[in-house]
Design a protein around this motif. Structure first.
Motif, short mmCIF file in Angstrom:
data_model
loop_
_atom_site.label_atom_id
_atom_site.label_comp_id
_atom_site.label_asym_id
_atom_site.label_seq_id
_atom_site.Cartn_x
_atom_site.Cartn_y
_atom_site.Cartn_z
N CYS A 177 0.82 -1.22 0.00
CA CYS A 177 0.00 0.00 0.00
C CYS A 177 0.84 1.26 0.00
N ILE A 178 1.86 1.31 0.83
CA ILE A 178 2.71 2.50 0.90
C ILE A 178 3.46 2.71 -0.42
N THR A 179 3.95 1.63 -1.00
CA THR A 179 4.65 1.74 -2.28
C THR A 179 3.71 2.28 -3.36
N THR A 180 2.50 1.77 -3.39
CA THR A 180 1.53 2.22 -4.39
C THR A 180 1.15 3.68 -4.19
N VAL A 181 0.83 4.06 -2.97
CA VAL A 181 0.46 5.45 -2.68
C VAL A 181 1.62 6.39 -3.03
N ASN A 182 2.83 6.03 -2.64
CA ASN A 182 3.99 6.87 -2.96
C ASN A 182 4.19 7.01 -4.46
N ALA A 183 4.02 5.91 -5.21
CA ALA A 183 4.17 5.97 -6.67
C ALA A 183 3.11 6.87 -7.28
N LEU A 184 1.87 6.74 -6.80
CA LEU A 184 0.80 7.59 -7.32
C LEU A 184 1.08 9.06 -7.06
N ILE A 185 1.55 9.37 -5.88
CA ILE A 185 1.85 10.77 -5.52
C ILE A 185 3.00 11.31 -6.37
N ARG A 186 3.98 10.47 -6.66
CA ARG A 186 5.10 10.91 -7.50
C ARG A 186 4.66 11.17 -8.94
N ILE A 187 3.71 10.36 -9.41
CA ILE A 187 3.22 10.54 -10.78
C ILE A 187 2.41 11.82 -10.89
N ASP A 188 1.50 12.02 -9.93
CA ASP A 188 0.64 13.20 -9.93
C ASP A 188 0.17 13.42 -8.49
N ASN A 207 -6.49 11.27 -2.94
CA ASN A 207 -6.51 11.67 -1.53
C ASN A 207 -6.41 10.37 -0.76
N TYR A 208 -5.71 10.39 0.36
CA TYR A 208 -5.64 9.17 1.15
C TYR A 208 -5.63 9.50 2.63
N GLU A 209 -6.18 8.57 3.40
CA GLU A 209 -6.20 8.66 4.86
C GLU A 209 -5.58 7.39 5.40
N GLU A 210 -4.76 7.54 6.39
CA GLU A 210 -4.09 6.40 7.01
C GLU A 210 -4.23 6.55 8.53
N THR A 211 -4.99 5.63 9.14
CA THR A 211 -5.17 5.67 10.60
C THR A 211 -5.34 4.26 11.15
N ASP A 212 -4.63 3.96 12.20
CA ASP A 212 -4.78 2.71 12.95
C ASP A 212 -4.88 1.46 12.06
N TYR A 223 -5.64 1.29 8.96
CA TYR A 223 -6.66 1.44 7.94
C TYR A 223 -6.18 2.43 6.90
N LEU A 224 -6.34 2.08 5.62
CA LEU A 224 -5.95 2.98 4.54
C LEU A 224 -7.15 3.19 3.63
N LYS A 225 -7.48 4.44 3.39
CA LYS A 225 -8.55 4.79 2.46
C LYS A 225 -7.93 5.62 1.35
N VAL A 226 -8.13 5.19 0.10
CA VAL A 226 -7.61 5.91 -1.05
C VAL A 226 -8.78 6.32 -1.93
N ASP A 227 -8.90 7.61 -2.18
CA ASP A 227 -9.90 8.14 -3.10
C ASP A 227 -9.17 8.61 -4.36
N ILE A 228 -9.57 8.07 -5.49
CA ILE A 228 -8.95 8.45 -6.76
C ILE A 228 -9.66 9.69 -7.28
#
Length: 73
Positions: free
Chosen positions: A13-24, A29-34, A36-41
């Motif tokens: 998950c972290i690798t994917t989120v980081n790659a997405l952020i680097r691309i654009d 939007n993402y939330e990370e708590t306890d 739990y990861l929520k990703v809104d495209i």
């Protein structure tokens, strides 16, 4: 068992989120708590969708081997 699954899920998950952020930086939007990861495209593109599909595929494969510790909805 569960430690390996937790580390694997975090890494995927972290690798994917980081790659997405680097691309654009505005494509998600993402939330990370306890644990739990929520990703809104926010912006779809071929690359964004491919990375999300890849993340889901990796998590689904992990679920097959560790059903006791992971459930993909």
């Amino acid at each position: 068992g569960s430690d390996i699954v937790c580390a694997s899920v975090s890494s995927i998950c972290i690798t994917t989120v980081n790659a997405l952020i680097r691309i654009d930086s505005e494509c998600i939007n993402y939330e990370e708590t306890d644990g739990y990861l929520k990703v809104d495209i926010k912006k779809h593109s071929k690359v964004v969708d491919l990375l999300i599909e890849n993340m889901i595929s990796l998590l689904t494969e992990l679920e097959k081997d560790y059903k006791k510790y992971i459930k993909i909805n």
